[in-house]
Scaffold this motif. Structure first.
Motif, PDB file in Angstrom:
ATOM      1  N   PHE A  95     -58.176  93.381   0.869  1.00  9.44           N
ATOM      2  CA  PHE A  95     -59.398  93.334   1.667  1.00  9.44           C
ATOM      3  C   PHE A  95     -60.660  93.763   0.923  1.00  9.44           C
ATOM      4  N   ASN A  96     -60.488  94.513  -0.167  1.00 11.44           N
ATOM      5  CA  ASN A  96     -61.658  95.028  -0.864  1.00 11.44           C
ATOM      6  C   ASN A  96     -61.714  94.591  -2.327  1.00 11.44           C
ATOM      7  N   GLY A  97     -60.632  94.014  -2.820  1.00  8.63           N
ATOM      8  CA  GLY A  97     -60.599  93.574  -4.216  1.00  8.63           C
ATOM      9  C   GLY A  97     -60.619  94.718  -5.210  1.00  8.63           C
ATOM     10  N   ARG A  98     -60.206  95.901  -4.786  1.00  7.55           N
ATOM     11  CA  ARG A  98     -60.247  97.097  -5.627  1.00  7.55           C
ATOM     12  C   ARG A  98     -58.850  97.639  -5.879  1.00  7.55           C
ATOM     13  N   ILE A  99     -58.670  98.242  -7.042  1.00  9.21           N
ATOM     14  CA  ILE A  99     -57.417  98.895  -7.405  1.00  9.21           C
ATOM     15  C   ILE A  99     -57.428 100.316  -6.842  1.00  9.21           C
ATOM     16  N   ALA A 100     -56.308 100.751  -6.300  1.00 10.81           N
ATOM     17  CA  ALA A 100     -56.202 102.085  -5.707  1.00 10.81           C
ATOM     18  C   ALA A 100     -55.911 103.137  -6.774  1.00 10.81           C
ATOM     19  N   GLY A 101     -56.835 103.286  -7.709  1.00  8.09           N
ATOM     20  CA  GLY A 101     -56.749 104.334  -8.717  1.00  8.09           C
ATOM     21  C   GLY A 101     -57.597 105.504  -8.255  1.00  8.09           C
ATOM     22  N   ILE A 102     -56.975 106.632  -7.989  1.00  8.20           N
ATOM     23  CA  ILE A 102     -57.680 107.757  -7.382  1.00  8.20           C
ATOM     24  C   ILE A 102     -58.811 108.256  -8.273  1.00  8.20           C
ATOM     25  N   SER A 103     -58.580 108.328  -9.581  1.00  5.48           N
ATOM     26  CA  SER A 103     -59.648 108.824 -10.452  1.00  5.48           C
ATOM     27  C   SER A 103     -60.860 107.897 -10.417  1.00  5.48           C
ATOM     28  N   GLY A 104     -60.639 106.604 -10.348  1.00  2.00           N
ATOM     29  CA  GLY A 104     -61.751 105.661 -10.262  1.00  2.00           C
ATOM     30  C   GLY A 104     -62.467 105.731  -8.923  1.00  2.00           C
ATOM     31  N   ILE A 105     -61.698 105.925  -7.865  1.00  4.32           N
ATOM     32  CA  ILE A 105     -62.292 106.022  -6.525  1.00  4.32           C
ATOM     33  C   ILE A 105     -63.158 107.276  -6.422  1.00  4.32           C
ATOM     34  N   VAL A 106     -62.624 108.408  -6.853  1.00  6.81           N
ATOM     35  CA  VAL A 106     -63.393 109.646  -6.799  1.00  6.81           C
ATOM     36  C   VAL A 106     -64.552 109.595  -7.796  1.00  6.81           C
ATOM     37  N   GLY A 107     -64.315 109.052  -8.981  1.00  8.09           N
ATOM     38  CA  GLY A 107     -65.382 108.917  -9.971  1.00  8.09           C
ATOM     39  C   GLY A 107     -66.544 108.086  -9.452  1.00  8.09           C
ATOM     40  N   GLY A 108     -66.243 107.070  -8.643  1.00  8.74           N
ATOM     41  CA  GLY A 108     -67.290 106.252  -8.046  1.00  8.74           C
ATOM     42  C   GLY A 108     -68.125 107.012  -7.032  1.00  8.74           C
ATOM     43  N   LEU A 109     -67.581 108.094  -6.496  1.00 15.23           N
ATOM     44  CA  LEU A 109     -68.359 108.937  -5.577  1.00 15.23           C
ATOM     45  C   LEU A 109     -69.318 109.858  -6.341  1.00 15.23           C
ATOM     46  N   LEU A 110     -68.985 110.152  -7.590  1.00 18.85           N
ATOM     47  CA  LEU A 110     -69.851 111.022  -8.384  1.00 18.85           C
ATOM     48  C   LEU A 110     -71.105 110.286  -8.855  1.00 18.85           C
ATOM     49  N   ARG A 111     -70.979 108.980  -9.063  1.00 15.50           N
ATOM     50  CA  ARG A 111     -72.127 108.142  -9.413  1.00 15.50           C
ATOM     51  C   ARG A 111     -72.116 106.943  -8.468  1.00 15.50           C
ATOM     52  N   PRO A 112     -72.515 107.164  -7.225  1.00  6.12           N
ATOM     53  CA  PRO A 112     -72.370 106.109  -6.213  1.00  6.12           C
ATOM     54  C   PRO A 112     -73.319 104.926  -6.427  1.00  6.12           C
ATOM     55  N   LEU A 113     -72.792 103.747  -6.123  1.00  4.28           N
ATOM     56  CA  LEU A 113     -73.590 102.528  -6.104  1.00  4.28           C
ATOM     57  C   LEU A 113     -73.872 102.161  -4.652  1.00  4.28           C
ATOM     58  N   ARG A 114     -74.974 101.538  -4.418  1.00  6.91           N
ATOM     59  CA  ARG A 114     -75.358 101.150  -3.060  1.00  6.91           C
ATOM     60  C   ARG A 114     -74.289 100.231  -2.460  1.00  6.91           C
ATOM     61  N   GLY A 115     -73.857 100.556  -1.254  1.00  2.26           N
ATOM     62  CA  GLY A 115     -72.856  99.756  -0.558  1.00  2.26           C
ATOM     63  C   GLY A 115     -71.429  99.973  -1.033  1.00  2.26           C
ATOM     64  N   ASP A 116     -71.233 100.980  -1.899  1.00  7.47           N
ATOM     65  CA  ASP A 116     -69.912 101.189  -2.479  1.00  7.47           C
ATOM     66  C   ASP A 116     -69.353 102.579  -2.155  1.00  7.47           C
ATOM     67  N   VAL A 117     -69.937 103.249  -1.174  1.00 10.47           N
ATOM     68  CA  VAL A 117     -69.554 104.628  -0.893  1.00 10.47           C
ATOM     69  C   VAL A 117     -68.599 104.740   0.289  1.00 10.47           C
ATOM     70  N   LEU A 118     -68.840 103.987   1.348  1.00  6.85           N
ATOM     71  CA  LEU A 118     -68.085 104.157   2.590  1.00  6.85           C
ATOM     72  C   LEU A 118     -66.583 103.998   2.406  1.00  6.85           C
ATOM     73  N   TRP A 119     -66.147 102.960   1.717  1.00 10.09           N
ATOM     74  CA  TRP A 119     -64.718 102.753   1.549  1.00 10.09           C
ATOM     75  C   TRP A 119     -64.102 103.851   0.680  1.00 10.09           C
ATOM     76  N   ARG A 120     -64.874 104.349  -0.293  1.00 10.00           N
ATOM     77  CA  ARG A 120     -64.376 105.425  -1.147  1.00 10.00           C
ATOM     78  C   ARG A 120     -64.204 106.722  -0.341  1.00 10.00           C
ATOM     79  N   VAL A 121     -65.199 107.039   0.497  1.00  8.45           N
ATOM     80  CA  VAL A 121     -65.122 108.226   1.344  1.00  8.45           C
ATOM     81  C   VAL A 121     -63.935 108.094   2.313  1.00  8.45           C
ATOM     82  N   ALA A 122     -63.758 106.911   2.890  1.00  4.46           N
ATOM     83  CA  ALA A 122     -62.641 106.686   3.819  1.00  4.46           C
ATOM     84  C   ALA A 122     -61.298 106.866   3.118  1.00  4.46           C
ATOM     85  N   PHE A 123     -61.184 106.372   1.895  1.00  3.36           N
ATOM     86  CA  PHE A 123     -59.930 106.487   1.148  1.00  3.36           C
ATOM     87  C   PHE A 123     -59.617 107.953   0.855  1.00  3.36           C
ATOM     88  N   VAL A 124     -60.613 108.695   0.356  1.00  7.39           N
ATOM     89  CA  VAL A 124     -60.411 110.115   0.048  1.00  7.39           C
ATOM     90  C   VAL A 124     -60.139 110.906   1.329  1.00  7.39           C
TER      91      VAL A 124
END
Length: 144
Positions: free
Chosen positions: A30-59
């Motif tokens: 549904f999101n075209g993303r790999i479930a790599g926890i370090s990448g998901i959390v790392g994306g929260l440290l340098r968030p991109l517009r429109g790319d935060v909600l799914w990361r927050v939900a996953f964590v």
């Protein structure tokens, strides 16, 4: 080697593994993303517009899972034989290792291996070998 039969829980392990596999499959489907926890959390440290909600939900799901599980069963008792400084250094080393390895055990071990990635096979084998070596050294060399 002795097996602690009271800790042997194949049905809960199967349910946990199936849940991880389902979550990883749904995220990529549904999101075209790999479930790599370090990448998901790392994306929260340098968030991109429109790319935060799914990361927050996953964590949030990772954090909420033990609380939900507690409604159905007793959580295992945790015992950690290391102090806070050792845990902090270990966490830092894991973080550095995931950067050098271009991913973590969840990204390579769960998602990469299921895709048949040779790079993920090499990374996962390296993670496991390093873990075995550290445990051997701590238990049999440094502890002597």
């Amino acid at each position: 080697m002795d097996i602690a039969w009271t800790s042997f829980t194949p049905w809960t392990a199967l349910a946990g593994g199936a849940s991880i596999g389902l979550a990883a499959a749904l995220l990529v489907l549904f999101n075209g993303r790999i479930a790599g926890i370090s990448g998901i959390v790392g994306g929260l440290l340098r968030p991109l517009r429109g790319d935060v909600l799914w990361r927050v939900a996953f964590v949030a799901g990772l954090v909420a899972a033990p609380a939900i599980w507690r409604l159905f069963a007793t959580l295992p008792r945790l015992h950690i034989d290391a102090g806070l400084p050792v845990l902090m250094v270990a966490g830092l080393l894991v973080g550095v290792g995931t950067r050098y390895g271009a991913g973590c055990t969840s990204g390579h071990g769960v998602c990469g291996l299921s895709r048949g990635s040779r790079r993920s096979l090499a990374a996962t084998a390296t993670f496991m070998a390093a873990g075995f070596a550290v445990v051997f050294i701590v238990r049999h060399v440094a502890g002597s």
